[in-house]
Design an enzyme around this catalytic site. Structure first.
Site, PDB file in Angstrom:
ATOM      1  N   SER A   1      54.214  54.361  36.045  1.00 17.83           N
ATOM      2  CA  SER A   1      53.126  53.688  35.355  1.00 17.83           C
ATOM      3  C   SER A   1      53.583  53.099  34.022  1.00 17.83           C
ATOM      4  O   SER A   1      54.484  52.269  33.991  1.00 17.83           O
ATOM      5  CB  SER A   1      51.976  54.677  35.180  1.00 17.83           C
ATOM      6  OG  SER A   1      50.810  54.011  34.827  1.00 17.83           O
TER       7      SER A   1
ATOM      8  N   ASP B   1      47.812  49.018  37.033  1.00 20.63           N
ATOM      9  CA  ASP B   1      46.523  49.713  37.029  1.00 20.63           C
ATOM     10  C   ASP B   1      45.837  49.598  35.664  1.00 20.63           C
ATOM     11  O   ASP B   1      44.628  49.631  35.568  1.00 20.63           O
ATOM     12  CB  ASP B   1      46.637  51.176  37.491  1.00 20.63           C
ATOM     13  CG  ASP B   1      47.569  52.018  36.639  1.00 20.63           C
ATOM     14  OD1 ASP B   1      48.258  51.459  35.763  1.00 20.63           O
ATOM     15  OD2 ASP B   1      47.620  53.245  36.855  1.00 20.63           O
TER      16      ASP B   1
ATOM     17  N   ASP C   1      52.690  49.073  36.799  1.00 17.05           N
ATOM     18  CA  ASP C   1      52.123  49.228  38.144  1.00 17.05           C
ATOM     19  C   ASP C   1      50.710  48.668  38.260  1.00 17.05           C
ATOM     20  O   ASP C   1      49.992  48.976  39.205  1.00 17.05           O
ATOM     21  CB  ASP C   1      52.204  50.680  38.622  1.00 17.05           C
ATOM     22  CG  ASP C   1      51.219  51.589  37.920  1.00 17.05           C
ATOM     23  OD1 ASP C   1      50.898  51.310  36.756  1.00 17.05           O
ATOM     24  OD2 ASP C   1      50.792  52.579  38.545  1.00 17.05           O
TER      25      ASP C   1
ATOM     26  N   ASP D   1      50.349  46.820  32.817  1.00 21.55           N
ATOM     27  CA  ASP D   1      51.442  47.784  32.764  1.00 21.55           C
ATOM     28  C   ASP D   1      52.286  47.604  34.032  1.00 21.55           C
ATOM     29  O   ASP D   1      51.938  46.786  34.889  1.00 21.55           O
ATOM     30  CB  ASP D   1      50.899  49.206  32.564  1.00 21.55           C
ATOM     31  CG  ASP D   1      50.282  49.784  33.809  1.00 21.55           C
ATOM     32  OD1 ASP D   1      49.883  49.002  34.693  1.00 21.55           O
ATOM     33  OD2 ASP D   1      50.200  51.009  33.908  1.00 21.55           O
TER      34      ASP D   1
END
Lengths: 454, 452
Positions: free
Chosen positions: B100, B248, B246, B244
């Protein structure tokens, strides 16, 4: 029914029944050990079609990349194609994923150094030490290796074969091949396409779970489907390859399945006169016909313990030009012009070249050799009784020529026997051979003695 | 000296620094435990753009195949896209390889159940026990299954779900000028497609090359999005989005290039969502009170949970919330799309709001009640934590408090929330008040108490 060992970790590499013995954890550790053991440089990886090969491949790629090696992944190709690619790409080494002539539930990792040669015993020992220590040289995140897929590895391999054999002249032969659902199918299809051959392939479908029959190279498997096809089709020869195409077995134009022992003597007979090499390197269990052939061609036979590792170590003791051929009675043969790689396809081309050069049918060439009869058996035996058995066998046969390099081999005039312990299974193998009739009395006597130790 | 957690294996999965800590062996074994736990079947595997992603994906694929799973490789994708794909196919679960917002040397395995949701607390404990027992399913040759690839469908499914909740034509007609900083992450390619092709924006994008390293601190916050702010100002964009690695989390810059506080972004999205979907709101304890005001405006209730996406999601499921999220880290969770943090839902809602109202982002943000917030941290020695928390409790004897995650104390002028980090030996402090001076007073009082 004897219980087969399901995992074997040795100088030859990692081998086992997937799930029952060989697991993802073994694969990761072995690939990481090899990545640690090798110097820097790319590594080439290939697999045979077994379904478990995909799982194992993923583990191998992860372990090698984690150690900072870039990987060239060839997909499903034969072991000789992999070995060729290692040299072509000037790689640091390679890993072959495949269990060769074993049944589908097995799989194995075989390791190669630079130029595609098998590891020596000393190198293999070092690899095993790294594996057992489990201290791997993992690189930091920014230096991890990357994986590149290369799908065309068969073509340059065929180009090399085309340089050594007259592929144009050889394609006149009508050839049938039993691929055992393995990698030879991919190579021979390409040979047909690129060089105008017309080889008829059976069991040519690449198969991961169930092979058409046991993929071993011997007279029994040849007689299952291949041999009966030869006469109806009017073929000049039939060949059968194991799954990774390093071994070959033969059917003649008369539809007769040859003993797997015949491949090495025939090729020795073909290659020795071509010189300059005069040495034939083989193991203690291989037919005495090879001695007879060598003598006729003024060659010399070097006998080493059974197993790939002993042959590899022996090869390193001589200059390449001294050697005419090396191989075993299983149909695995290597020729100096092919990088000393066990290569079933090259062996097939050499047999066809022999037929072309001599202008003889395969059955006529075979008929010219004296008949040898071989008897084989295997028995389970407790490991602690083995030294006693071997010592007593040597003592009882002191009148013969006794060789203790690998179990006990005793030569008598015109016949011999060899009793040794398998490297892969907990069994003792008994083999006896005689020129002409089967050596029944010799064999029975040895068997009776071995049984007394059960 | 505080110990750095270079490897953490716990109920939230496995996370660590690649090299000597997060090894392929660990990733493979954890994946095999996961494959054993979900009892074979189809498992979706994807990743963000970290350099360790391919290596770990090979290891994870190895472990899943060894457990008898069929693996669907979806390649580089945002985590929410992977979760939605798991949810819409008949998969038994999914694994996303992403750390993440953490720095590039880290990676982690995020684990999803057959509905594409993070494992709940009990599932995570069971899986962890299974991992430690090391008694995995070991598939034999005839039980080992295939690896399939599916690169096209997951983004399409994700877009379809998001677009159901906004007026696509209205957004497209406005041809909004948008800035994007994709941090060269897993959403890089998809976000460009989403904003320019699907929503018809005039896109000015930076850091959208998934083959390149992260060009900035991976967590999208006001202090890490300087380049986005400059881009927005230079190109005259109406709005700027920062993701970010990933995809999310979402941060937002207004048309002046000022990066909004993430709590305000959540508040704007909550407001937009409650306009369309009736229901309550769930946020974590550290999220700003601005959410309470927005919910109250719509006559809705706010539930508070411990920090962590899984905690918020669990409560959202329990109360059938309309929307939720975590303020400070830019997480927007809209269950009608999927119960996961999703930057694409956030982007679509904000663009929709702009198109509907004709207001600028700064005007929209100015419509929110004003709160002053301060975040910080205090290192502590092992063994001292209990004493520190007790001292804090004792110094506000009469104030209402919430002990569900650390300690949150409500005071007339605002609130303070103190909790220990899961990954480092530090206390995280968050304080909020109606005025700047009240905030400074409150924060100063607590931090000096803890540092004593």
């Amino acid at each position: 029914m004897r219980e087969e060992k399901q995992l074997r970790i040795s100088h030859v590499g990692l081998r086992g029944v997937v799930g029952a013995g060989m697991t993802a954890a073994h694969v990761l550790d072995f690939a990481s050990a090899f990545g640690t053991f090798l110097g820097s440089g790319p590594v080439v990886v290939a697999r045979d079609p077994r379904a478990s090969g995909r799982m194992i491949l993923e583990g191998v790629l992860a372990g090698l990349a984690a150690c900072g090696h870039d990987v060239v992944s060839l997909g499903i190709v034969s072991t000789p194609v992999l070995q060729h690619a290692i040299r072509r790409l000037d790689a640091a080494g390679g890993i072959s994923i495949g269990a060769s002539h074993n049944r589908a539930e097995w799989n194995a990792l075989k390791f190669f150094g630079p130029r595609g040669v098998y590891l020596s015993t000393a190198e293999a020992g070092e690899l095993l030490d790294v594996y057992h220590l489990r201290k791997f040289d993992f690189v930091e995140w920014s230096r991890l290796g990357t994986v590149r897929e290369e799908t065309g590895a068969i073509d340059p391999y065929l180009d090399e074969l085309a340089g050594a054999f007259d592929l144009k002249a050889l394609r006149r032969f009508k050839v049938v091949v039993d691929c055992c659902n393995g990698t030879s199918s991919l190579i021979l299809r390409r040979l047909n396409e690129r060089f105008g051959w017309n080889i008829l392939l059976i069991n040519e479908r690449i198969e991961g779970v169930e092979f058409a029959h046991e993929p071993a190279t011997n007279a029994r498997t040849v007689s299952l489907q291949l041999a009966p096809l030869i006469r109806p089709l009017g073929a000049d020869a039939g060949f059968l390859f194991d799954v990774d195409s390093d071994r070959v077995a033969i059917a003649t134009d008369e539809g007769r399945a040859l003993s797997e022992e015949m491949v090495l003597p025939m090729l020795a007979d073909y290659l020795l006169p071509h010189g300059p090499g005069k040495l034939v390197i083989t193991n203690l269990s291989t037919t005495a016909l090879v001695d007879e052939v060598a003598e006729k061609n003024r060659g010399r036979v070097i006998r080493v313990p059974v197993g790939r590792q002993a042959a590899m170590d022996a090869l390193q003791s001589y200059r390449p030009e001294q050697i005419a051929i090396a191989g075993e009675g299983s149909g695995a043969v290597m020729m100096p012009q092919f990088r000393f790689v066990y290569d079933g396809i090259a062996s097939m081309l050499a047999i066809l070249s022999m037929m072309l050069e001599r202008g003889r049918k395969l059955s006529e060439i075979v008929a010219a050799y004296p008949a040898y009869s071989i008897l084989k058996a295997e028995l389970p035996l407790a490991a602690q009784r083995i030294p006693e058995l071997m010592a007593s066998l040597a003592e009882r046969n002191a009148s013969g020529r006794v060789n203790l390099l690998d179990g006990v081999r005793v030569d008598y005039p015109g016949k011999w026997f060899h009793v040794r312990v398998s490297q892969t299974e907990p069994i003792v193998r008994v083999i006896a051979e005689q020129r002409g009739e089967p050596p029944q009395d010799l064999f029975d006597g040895v068997m009776e003695h071995v049984r007394s130790y059960l | 000296m505080a110990r750095e957690h270079l490897l953490k294996i716990g109920v939230s999965g496995i996370r660590g620094v690649v090299g000597g800590f997060l090894t392929p062996q660990l990733a493979c074994a954890f994946a095999q435990a996961f494959g054993t736990y979900v009892r074979g079947g189809r498992v979706v595997v994807g990743r963000d753009t970290r350099s360790s992603g391919p290596m770990l994906q090979h290891a994870v694929t190895c472990g899943l195949l060894a457990a008898g799973c069929e693996v669907v490789d979806v390649g580089v994708l945002p985590t929410p896209t992977i979760q939605i794909f798991v949810n819409s196919t008949r998969a038994r679960g999914g694994i996303a390889l992403t750390a993440s917002h953490n720095p590039p040397e880290y990676n982690a395995l995020k684990l999803f159940n057959d509905r594409g949701l993070f494992f709940n607390h009990y599932e995570r404990n069971e899986l962890l026990d299974l991992y430690h027992e090391s008694e995995f399913t070991e598939a034999t040759n005839d039980e080992i299954r295939r690896v399939l690839s599916e690169y096209e469908t997951p983004p399409r499914l994700h877009f379809e779900r998001v677009l159901k909740h906004v007026d696509v034509e209205a957004i497209r007609r406005k041809r909004i000028r948008v800035g994007l900083d994709g941090v060269n992450g897993g959403g890089s390619v998809m976000s460009v497609r989403f904003l320019s092709e699907v929503l018809g924006c005039e896109l000015h994008a930076i850091s959208v090359d998934p083959t390149k390293p992260f060009p900035r601190v991976a967590e999208p916050r006001p202090d890490t999005l300087g380049e986005l702010a400059a881009l927005v100002a230079r190109q005259g964009c109406a709005i700027g989005f920062g993701q970010d690695p990933d995809g999310d989390r979402l941060a937002v810059a207004d048309e002046t290039g000022r990066v909004l506080d993430n709590d305000d972004v959540l508040a704007l999205v909550v407001d937009a969502a409650l306009e369309r979907v009736p229901g309550d709101v769930v946020v974590n304890l550290t999220t700003s009170s601005v959410i309470d005001d927005v919910a109250a405006k719509h006559g809705r209730r706010v539930y508070r949970t411990p920090v962590g996406e899984a905690n918020v999601v669990e409560t959202m499921q329990a109360v059938h919330a309309a929307i939720g999220g975590e303020g400070s880290n830019g997480g927007i969770i809209f269950p009608a799309v999927h119960l996961c943090r999703d930057s694409y839902t956030g982007m679509a809602f904000l663009l929709d709001r702009m198109a509907q109202t004709g207001l600028t982002v700064s005007q929209l943000a100015a419509g929110l009640p004003r709160y002053y917030r301060k975040l910080g941290k205090v290192a502590f020695e092992h063994g001292r934590l209990g004493i520190m928390m007790q001292a804090l409790e004792d110094s506000f004897p009469d104030a209402p408090r919430d002990r569900s995650d650390g300690l949150k104390i409500h005071l007339p002028e605002g609130w303070i929330h103190v909790r220990a980090s899961n990954t480092e030996p530090i206390l995280r402090l968050a304080a909020e008040a109606k005025t700047e001076s009240a905030l400074e007073g409150l924060y100063g009082q607590v931090s000096s108490l803890l540092e004593r």
